[in-house]
Design an enzyme around this catalytic site. Structure first.
Site, short mmCIF file in Angstrom:
data_model
loop_
_atom_site.label_atom_id
_atom_site.label_comp_id
_atom_site.label_asym_id
_atom_site.label_seq_id
_atom_site.Cartn_x
_atom_site.Cartn_y
_atom_site.Cartn_z
N HIS A 58 -52.20 39.27 83.00
CA HIS A 58 -53.61 39.52 82.65
C HIS A 58 -54.10 40.71 83.46
O HIS A 58 -53.98 40.71 84.70
CB HIS A 58 -54.48 38.32 82.98
N LYS A 107 -64.27 43.05 76.29
CA LYS A 107 -65.57 42.50 76.71
C LYS A 107 -66.72 43.36 76.22
O LYS A 107 -66.60 44.56 76.11
CB LYS A 107 -65.61 42.39 78.23
N GLY A 156 -58.09 31.70 79.05
CA GLY A 156 -59.37 31.28 79.59
C GLY A 156 -59.30 29.85 80.08
O GLY A 156 -58.24 29.20 79.97
N HIS A 171 -51.83 30.14 75.58
CA HIS A 171 -51.78 29.32 76.80
C HIS A 171 -51.78 27.88 76.30
O HIS A 171 -52.74 27.46 75.65
CB HIS A 171 -53.01 29.58 77.67
N GLU A 211 -51.83 23.79 79.74
CA GLU A 211 -52.17 24.10 81.14
C GLU A 211 -52.86 22.90 81.79
O GLU A 211 -52.91 22.79 83.01
CB GLU A 211 -53.14 25.29 81.18
C1 6MZ Z 1 -55.75 30.84 81.48
C2 6MZ Z 1 -56.11 32.92 82.38
C3 6MZ Z 1 -55.25 32.62 83.48
O1 6MZ Z 1 -58.55 39.25 80.28
O2 6MZ Z 1 -60.23 39.88 82.01
N1 6MZ Z 1 -56.57 34.15 82.57
N2 6MZ Z 1 -56.35 32.05 81.40
N3 6MZ Z 1 -54.93 30.48 82.49
C4 6MZ Z 1 -54.65 31.33 83.50
N4 6MZ Z 1 -53.83 30.91 84.50
C5 6MZ Z 1 -54.28 30.74 85.81
N5 6MZ Z 1 -55.21 33.70 84.27
C6 6MZ Z 1 -56.02 34.63 83.70
O3 6MZ Z 1 -58.00 38.96 82.71
C7 6MZ Z 1 -58.57 37.82 83.32
C8 6MZ Z 1 -58.77 36.72 82.31
O4 6MZ Z 1 -57.49 36.22 81.88
C9 6MZ Z 1 -57.53 34.82 81.65
C10 6MZ Z 1 -58.95 34.38 81.94
O5 6MZ Z 1 -59.68 34.35 80.75
C11 6MZ Z 1 -59.45 35.47 82.86
O6 6MZ Z 1 -60.87 35.60 82.84
P1 6MZ Z 1 -58.77 39.87 81.63
O7 6MZ Z 1 -58.14 41.21 81.80
#
Ligand code: 6MZ
Length: 362
Positions: A15, A100, A197, A224, A227
């Site tokens: 991410h 966003k 998310g 995902h 989780e």
């Molecule tokens: C679920 C996750 C995550 O998209 O703003 N994100 N969603 N599980 C996880 N495991 C811990 N880790 C990150 O990157 C950040 C966003 O990625 C998702 C969440 O929506 C987080 O706000 P971006 O670049």
């Protein structure tokens, strides 16, 4: 660890906003602190904390988004994140991010993505190929000598593709907007959609129409999945038959059965799963069973910034926890090529890159 670092690698679950350098995050927060937008000492404390529950992780993301979400910063972090992955010899990266909107600064989902693409274009310290039709970039990257010879430090080369994430807080309309944007941005390397998310937020049926539309229009999907314990959702997600799933921590008997029957590759994120208490320790991680069953797997970081990890560290963890030797680790890394969302031509090039690494070692 050194070996894992030197080896070429494929990263399929990263991410953007979770992969930011700590130093950059702190610098950005300090600037906003000086402007009185946030209290820097509070931010610093949260950023530098190492163990967080899944709930705390999502609070942290809201904080990160406060300091990152303007066009210039998105461009900068995209550049830095790609440079960091390339520096540890990741040769193919699928970077995911949630487009966003922020009316107050004139940001739309599209302009957010344009800032990401600007970041990709602005990289000069490593060779980056991200446009599927950019034959020049592709062939020039491919023709560069794979040079691990003594005394020569070859320029790092990396293929990048983008996945657009749907955040589980979004509505069906928001999700659909993201999918349509992804379709419009295929030419700049967008290859798929991710659903991510906070896993305790939102309903699968909210996102399904947009995901179905994405699938029908040729985008690949990764979800995902599992989780948190949510048997109904896990079954519904598998029923949808995505190209890959991430995590799969809370699968039960029938879920494993279905996953294996459908042969859906799993993106494994050890440190993330352990830090968020989704898995109690690495020795009981579901990787072991899946690996033994020869199930398609790819080792990934999830959020290298938030969890202070790297792809090399994750491979190194696998090696020590499960007693895997260099040969097995290399094979695991190479097998991941099959599960990338980019076109077959890229797969062929990547296989050549991996094989040249071995030849150069001999
Ligand atoms: C679920 C996750 C995550 O998209 O703003 N994100 N969603 N599980 C996880 N495991 C811990 N880790 C990150 O990157 C950040 C966003 O990625 C998702 C969440 O929506 C987080 O706000 P971006 O670049």
């Amino acid at each position: 660890m050194e070996w894992c670092e030197s080896m070429p690698k494929v990263e399929l679950h990263a991410h953007l906003n979770g992969s930011i350098r700590d130093s950059t995050l702190l610098e950005l927060a300090r600037e906003l602190g000086e402007k009185g937008v946030l209290v820097f000492s509070d931010f610093e404390h949260v950023i530098l904390k190492s163990d967080r529950s899944l709930v705390e992780v999502f609070k942290l993301f809201d904080l990160i988004h406060m300091v990152t979400t303007d066009h210039t910063t998105i461009t900068r972090i995209t550049r830095e994140v790609i440079e960091d992955f390339a520096s540890e010899n990741v040769v193919y990266l699928e970077l995911r991010t949630t487009p966003k909107k922020n009316k107050s600064i004139g940001m739309t989902k599209r302009s957010y993505m344009e800032a990401v693409v600007e970041g990709l274009k602005s990289i000069s310290s490593v060779d980056v190929a991200f446009m599927p039709h950019d034959v020049d970039a592709r062939s020039s990257l491919n023709s560069l000598p794979i040079d691990n010879a003594r005394n020569v430090t070859p320029r790092k080369r990396i293929y990048v593709r983008l996945l657009l994430s749907i955040d589980r807080r979004e509505t069906t309309e928001d999700a659909m907007e993201t999918v349509k944007l992804a379709l419009e941005l295929k030419d700049v390397g967008v290859v798929g959609i991710d659903l991510s998310g906070n896993p305790i937020v939102g309903e699968w049926t909210t996102f399904l129409p947009a995901l179905q539309f994405a699938k029908e229009n040729g985008l690949d999907i990764t979800l995902h999945c599992g989780e948190v314990p949510n048997p109904k959702e896990i079954q519904a997600m598998l029923e949808f038959w995505p190209q890959r799933v991430g995590h799969a921590c809370f699968f039960q008997g029938e879920d494993w059965e279905k996953l294996k029957r459908l042969n859906v590759p799993v993106e494994i994120c050890f440190t993330s799963n352990i830090r968020t208490n989704s898995v109690s320790s690495i020795d009981v991680h579901h990787f072991a069973d899946l690996y033994k069953a020869n199930h398609p797997l790819v080792i990934c970081t999830d959020d290298s910034g938030v969890f202070s990890t790297s792809v090399s560290k994750e491979y190194s963890l696998a090696a020590s926890a499960f007693g895997l030797g260099k040969k097995e680790i290399f094979q695991l890394a190479r097998d991941a090529i099959e599960f990338i969302f980019a076109e077959d031509e890229v797969k062929t090039i990547l296989k050549q890159m991996f094989d040249s690494f071995v030849t150069n070692l001999a």
